[in-house]
Design a protein around this motif. Structure first.
Motif, PDB file in Angstrom:
ATOM      1  N   VAL A  50       0.858  -1.187   0.000  1.00 20.93           N
ATOM      2  CA  VAL A  50       0.000   0.000   0.000  1.00 20.93           C
ATOM      3  C   VAL A  50       0.891   1.234   0.000  1.00 20.93           C
ATOM      4  O   VAL A  50       1.830   1.333   0.797  1.00 20.93           O
ATOM      5  CB  VAL A  50      -0.944   0.016   1.213  1.00 20.93           C
ATOM      6  CG1 VAL A  50      -1.660   1.363   1.320  1.00 20.93           C
ATOM      7  CG2 VAL A  50      -1.971  -1.102   1.106  1.00 20.93           C
ATOM      8  N   HIS A  53      -7.180   4.641  -5.087  1.00 27.01           N
ATOM      9  CA  HIS A  53      -8.413   5.059  -4.437  1.00 27.01           C
ATOM     10  C   HIS A  53      -8.263   6.452  -3.847  1.00 27.01           C
ATOM     11  O   HIS A  53      -7.245   6.764  -3.221  1.00 27.01           O
ATOM     12  CB  HIS A  53      -8.784   4.084  -3.320  1.00 27.01           C
ATOM     13  CG  HIS A  53      -8.964   2.672  -3.772  1.00 27.01           C
ATOM     14  ND1 HIS A  53     -10.094   2.244  -4.434  1.00 27.01           N
ATOM     15  CD2 HIS A  53      -8.143   1.593  -3.689  1.00 27.01           C
ATOM     16  CE1 HIS A  53      -9.971   0.963  -4.725  1.00 27.01           C
ATOM     17  NE2 HIS A  53      -8.785   0.538  -4.293  1.00 27.01           N
ATOM     18  N   GLU A  54      -9.276   7.271  -4.042  1.00 24.59           N
ATOM     19  CA  GLU A  54      -9.329   8.585  -3.410  1.00 24.59           C
ATOM     20  C   GLU A  54      -9.828   8.414  -1.985  1.00 24.59           C
ATOM     21  O   GLU A  54     -10.954   7.938  -1.766  1.00 24.59           O
ATOM     22  CB  GLU A  54     -10.258   9.514  -4.190  1.00 24.59           C
ATOM     23  CG  GLU A  54     -10.357  10.906  -3.607  1.00 24.59           C
ATOM     24  CD  GLU A  54     -11.431  11.738  -4.282  1.00 24.59           C
ATOM     25  OE1 GLU A  54     -11.907  12.702  -3.641  1.00 24.59           O
ATOM     26  OE2 GLU A  54     -11.803  11.431  -5.437  1.00 24.59           O
ATOM     27  N   ALA A  55      -8.998   8.773  -1.015  1.00 26.86           N
ATOM     28  CA  ALA A  55      -9.379   8.573   0.384  1.00 26.86           C
ATOM     29  C   ALA A  55      -8.464   9.372   1.300  1.00 26.86           C
ATOM     30  O   ALA A  55      -7.363   9.764   0.915  1.00 26.86           O
ATOM     31  CB  ALA A  55      -9.307   7.085   0.755  1.00 26.86           C
ATOM     32  N   VAL A  60      -3.278   5.217  -2.384  1.00 30.57           N
ATOM     33  CA  VAL A  60      -4.330   6.028  -1.752  1.00 30.57           C
ATOM     34  C   VAL A  60      -3.880   7.483  -1.725  1.00 30.57           C
ATOM     35  O   VAL A  60      -2.752   7.790  -1.321  1.00 30.57           O
ATOM     36  CB  VAL A  60      -4.608   5.547  -0.318  1.00 30.57           C
ATOM     37  CG1 VAL A  60      -5.686   6.414   0.331  1.00 30.57           C
ATOM     38  CG2 VAL A  60      -5.020   4.088  -0.301  1.00 30.57           C
ATOM     39  N   ASP A  61      -4.764   8.384  -2.141  1.00 30.79           N
ATOM     40  CA  ASP A  61      -4.451   9.812  -2.107  1.00 30.79           C
ATOM     41  C   ASP A  61      -5.760  10.586  -2.007  1.00 30.79           C
ATOM     42  O   ASP A  61      -6.811  10.102  -2.451  1.00 30.79           O
ATOM     43  CB  ASP A  61      -3.688  10.228  -3.360  1.00 30.79           C
ATOM     44  CG  ASP A  61      -2.922  11.536  -3.169  1.00 30.79           C
ATOM     45  OD1 ASP A  61      -1.713  11.474  -2.874  1.00 30.79           O
ATOM     46  OD2 ASP A  61      -3.536  12.603  -3.317  1.00 30.79           O
ATOM     47  N   CYS A  62      -5.697  11.797  -1.431  1.00 25.62           N
ATOM     48  CA  CYS A  62      -6.914  12.591  -1.244  1.00 25.62           C
ATOM     49  C   CYS A  62      -7.166  13.581  -2.377  1.00 25.62           C
ATOM     50  O   CYS A  62      -8.198  14.263  -2.373  1.00 25.62           O
ATOM     51  CB  CYS A  62      -6.872  13.317   0.087  1.00 25.62           C
ATOM     52  SG  CYS A  62      -5.625  14.613   0.189  1.00 25.62           S
ATOM     53  N   ILE A 112      -5.283  11.047  -8.339  1.00 23.17           N
ATOM     54  CA  ILE A 112      -5.809   9.697  -8.552  1.00 23.17           C
ATOM     55  C   ILE A 112      -6.082   9.466 -10.036  1.00 23.17           C
ATOM     56  O   ILE A 112      -5.749   8.406 -10.590  1.00 23.17           O
ATOM     57  CB  ILE A 112      -7.075   9.467  -7.709  1.00 23.17           C
ATOM     58  CG1 ILE A 112      -6.713   9.423  -6.224  1.00 23.17           C
ATOM     59  CG2 ILE A 112      -7.776   8.175  -8.128  1.00 23.17           C
ATOM     60  CD1 ILE A 112      -5.776   8.306  -5.829  1.00 23.17           C
ATOM     61  N   ILE A 168      -5.903   9.415   4.196  1.00 23.70           N
ATOM     62  CA  ILE A 168      -4.947   8.404   4.636  1.00 23.70           C
ATOM     63  C   ILE A 168      -5.120   8.050   6.114  1.00 23.70           C
ATOM     64  O   ILE A 168      -4.527   7.073   6.586  1.00 23.70           O
ATOM     65  CB  ILE A 168      -3.499   8.822   4.348  1.00 23.70           C
ATOM     66  CG1 ILE A 168      -3.111  10.091   5.121  1.00 23.70           C
ATOM     67  CG2 ILE A 168      -3.282   9.000   2.861  1.00 23.70           C
ATOM     68  CD1 ILE A 168      -1.637  10.448   5.000  1.00 23.70           C
ATOM     69  N   LEU A 210      -8.650   4.410   6.130  1.00 29.67           N
ATOM     70  CA  LEU A 210      -8.427   3.550   4.971  1.00 29.67           C
ATOM     71  C   LEU A 210      -9.459   2.429   4.882  1.00 29.67           C
ATOM     72  O   LEU A 210      -9.731   1.742   5.871  1.00 29.67           O
ATOM     73  CB  LEU A 210      -7.028   2.916   5.058  1.00 29.67           C
ATOM     74  CG  LEU A 210      -5.855   3.895   5.130  1.00 29.67           C
ATOM     75  CD1 LEU A 210      -4.574   3.151   5.458  1.00 29.67           C
ATOM     76  CD2 LEU A 210      -5.716   4.665   3.819  1.00 29.67           C
TER      77      LEU A 210
END
Length: 245
Positions: free
Chosen positions: A77, A128-130, A103-105, A110, A132, A135
């Motif tokens: 990840v 995935h846009e999220a 994973v990145d905001c 993304i 950190i 998760l």
């Protein structure tokens, strides 16, 4: 910082990193791209194998792959994956039987990371846009967590490392590059998005970051080296590793 301030900060940070995704040739005041990755010791094989577009929005502060071997079949990840350069390197290393999750905001990052994976013909990788610190990844499901210049941008570092501990398998590894504070000079910096994005205001001293990592449950947490990547006179890139017991 109030919740309104946090929302404003996050919005401004996303705007800045959207610009990095969409206009990577802009001058941001810090090193980026393929030349920066080469300076930090990324393998020529990776630099040559992955298309140039994969590297153009990469703002690596260190080389997390120096901290331990990532092998075929593993699940990796990438926290705060940006445009996906490190995730693509990890995908090369884990092979067809492995899996990489980025994973990145920042939505634009993304989008670009998914495009970069297609350019590199890598289908063992997903993005995935999220947040950190929150998760959507199963407990005890990950072999290695990597990150590069992203955790210092979080207002909730304790929660981030608790999440990383949760998703790692027993024996799993944390291999991160991040910015650390070498003096208190930067404490006087204005708490705005530019200061956070330049990895000044959000950075912690190395011993404080190690304390947070250990408090999350990790063992053998250590600062391996300083990378010489600077965004100010008071900050430096650093490589950290730790184990999930």
């Amino acid at each position: 910082m109030s919740s309104c301030d946090e929302t404003k900060m996050q919005t401004e940070l996303i705007a800045l990193y959207t610009k990095l995704a969409e206009k990577p040739d802009s001058d941001f005041g810090w090193s980026k791209g393929k030349a920066n990755a080469r300076q930090l010791g990324y393998s020529d094989a990776w630099l040559d194998q992955l298309p140039d577009v994969v590297w153009e929005s990469s703002a690596a502060v260190g080389n997390p792959f120096k901290l331990g071997e990532i092998g075929p079949g593993q699940t990796v990840v990438d926290i705060g994956c940006g445009a996906g350069a490190d995730a693509c390197v990890a995908a090369l290393l884990v092979g067809d039987m492995g899996k990489v999750i980025g994973v990145d905001c920042t939505p634009a990052m993304i989008d670009k990371s998914r495009d970069n994976a297609r350019h590199a013909a890598l289908d063992n990788i997903e993005f995935h846009e999220a947040d950190i610190a929150n998760l959507a990844i199963a407990d005890n499901s990950v072999d290695v967590v990597i990150s590069n210049g992203a955790i210092n941008l979080s207002e909730n570092k304790d929660k981030v490392f608790q999440e990383l501990y949760r998703i790692l398998k027993p024996g799993g590894r944390l291999q991160i590059a991040d910015m650390v504070r070498e003096s208190e000079d930067c404490c006087s910096a204005v708490s705005d998005a530019e200061s956070w994005a330049d990895c000044i205001q959000g950075t912690l001293p190395a011993d404080k970051l190690l304390e947070i990592i250990t408090n999350a449950g990790f063992i053998d947490a250590e600062l391996v080296e300083l990378t010489g990547y600077r965004t100010s006179a008071s900050t430096n890139g650093a490589l950290f590793r730790a184990l999930h017991p």
